[in-house]
Design a protein around this motif. Structure first.
Motif, PDB file in Angstrom:
ATOM      1  N   GLN A  53       0.823  -1.207   0.000  1.00 43.89           N
ATOM      2  CA  GLN A  53       0.000   0.000   0.000  1.00 43.89           C
ATOM      3  C   GLN A  53       0.865   1.269   0.000  1.00 43.89           C
ATOM      4  OE1 GLN A  53      -2.671  -0.332   3.404  1.00 43.89           O
ATOM      5  NE2 GLN A  53      -4.350  -0.850   2.033  1.00 43.89           N
ATOM      6  N   ASP A 118      -4.698  13.355  -7.308  1.00 40.41           N
ATOM      7  CA  ASP A 118      -5.928  12.772  -6.762  1.00 40.41           C
ATOM      8  C   ASP A 118      -5.764  11.264  -6.587  1.00 40.41           C
ATOM      9  OD1 ASP A 118      -6.821  15.320  -7.145  1.00 40.41           O
ATOM     10  OD2 ASP A 118      -8.444  14.804  -8.534  1.00 40.41           O
ATOM     11  N   GLY A 119      -6.253  10.747  -5.456  1.00 41.32           N
ATOM     12  CA  GLY A 119      -6.234   9.313  -5.236  1.00 41.32           C
ATOM     13  C   GLY A 119      -4.856   8.717  -5.049  1.00 41.32           C
ATOM     14  N   TRP A 120      -3.889   9.531  -4.638  1.00 45.12           N
ATOM     15  CA  TRP A 120      -2.506   9.047  -4.503  1.00 45.12           C
ATOM     16  C   TRP A 120      -2.389   7.949  -3.465  1.00 45.12           C
ATOM     17  CZ3 TRP A 120       1.182   8.557  -0.722  1.00 45.12           C
ATOM     18  CH2 TRP A 120       2.499   8.375  -1.132  1.00 45.12           C
ATOM     19  N   ASP A 122      -3.615   4.915  -0.620  1.00 44.60           N
ATOM     20  CA  ASP A 122      -4.560   3.861  -0.229  1.00 44.60           C
ATOM     21  C   ASP A 122      -5.132   4.138   1.155  1.00 44.60           C
ATOM     22  OD1 ASP A 122      -4.187   1.971  -2.494  1.00 44.60           O
ATOM     23  OD2 ASP A 122      -2.131   1.900  -1.738  1.00 44.60           O
ATOM     24  N   ARG A 148      -7.827   7.115  -2.619  1.00 41.60           N
ATOM     25  CA  ARG A 148      -8.552   6.369  -3.657  1.00 41.60           C
ATOM     26  C   ARG A 148      -9.928   5.985  -3.111  1.00 41.60           C
ATOM     27  NH1 ARG A 148      -9.245   1.398  -1.976  1.00 41.60           N
ATOM     28  NH2 ARG A 148      -7.693   0.346  -0.664  1.00 41.60           N
ATOM     29  N   GLY A 151     -10.550   4.002   0.231  1.00 43.08           N
ATOM     30  CA  GLY A 151      -9.415   4.187   1.120  1.00 43.08           C
ATOM     31  C   GLY A 151      -9.852   4.640   2.507  1.00 43.08           C
TER      32      GLY A 151
END
Length: 238
Positions: A53, A118-120, A122, A148, A151
């Motif tokens: 992760q 964006d969404g870098w 977990d 994400r 997450g």
């Protein structure tokens, strides 16, 4: 006593943590009787870190939580610790240098504007950081942007009781005024720790944090009081 520090003022808060960095870990242990480590483990229990992760530690301070998380994401993962203050990061990097096998990076930056895509991540943690931001709602929006879908995030901090005259709130004021500030005074850090009470007073209550988190786009938000209501853990699902 030195001039009061304004809660939420980015420059003053950054200077505060630069000043207290050499004593921060020692005072944390003394003032919490070591219990801050238990509360951080409870935050990690919600986060459920797994190998491979990418995790984010916002307002990472001297890196104690990031180091533990980095053990959990091996092999193939990464933990990025981000903080606005330079002095705590120097200590964090020194700690990490003694364990070079850990997938760990520290970076100076603003938790309200990290610059990451964006969404870098977990998952993410923020321990004793949300209360110090200029805008807690903006901090939660940036946290949601960085995760994400699905997450998890854990936000650990002091808890502000909704009723300022409740037993919990009265005890908290007693603890801060009669234990925390006098002990900090001995270390020459009275103003830096007197700031705690003012920062808690402006901090959203647990219910308010949940509302702000849902407004920021989190699918689930639950605030769990810890330490008889003195601390709080905001458990978030993107």
């Amino acid at each position: 006593m030195p001039a009061a520090i304004r809660p939420g003022d980015p420059e003053q808060v950054r200077d505060l943590f630069d000043r207290i960095a050499p004593s921060y870990d020692r005072l944390n242990d003394a003032l919490s009787l070591g219990l801050h480590r238990l509360w951080k483990r409870q935050a990690m229990a919600w986060l459920k870190p797994e190998p491979a992760q990418r995790l984010l530690d916002l307002c990472c301070g001297t890196g104690d939580l990031a180091l533990v998380l980095a053990e959990k994401v091996r092999p193939g993962g990464l933990v990025l610790g981000l903080d606005a203050a330079a002095a705590p990061l120097r200590q964090a990097r020194q700690r990490a240098a003694r364990r070079p096998w850990l997938p760990l990076e520290f970076r100076q930056g603003d938790a309200l504007d990290t610059g990451l895509v964006d969404g870098w991540a977990d998952g993410a943690v923020m321990a004793y950081g949300l209360r110090n931001l200029a805008d807690a709602a903006a901090g939660l929006r940036e946290l949601r942007r960085l995760l994400r879908p699905g997450g998890r995030a854990a936000v650990l901090d002091f808890n502000r009781a909704a009723d300022s005259e409740s037993t919990t709130a009265v005890f908290q004021r007693f603890y801060l005024r009669r234990l925390v500030v006098p002990l900090a005074r001995r270390a020459g850090l009275e103003a830096q720790y007197a700031y705690l009470e003012d920062s808690i007073a402006r901090f959203p209550s647990g219910d308010e944090q949940c509302r702000l988190a849902r407004d920021a786009g989190f699918a689930q938000a639950h605030h769990r009081p810890l330490a008889a209501g003195q601390m709080g853990l905001l458990e978030l699902l993107a």
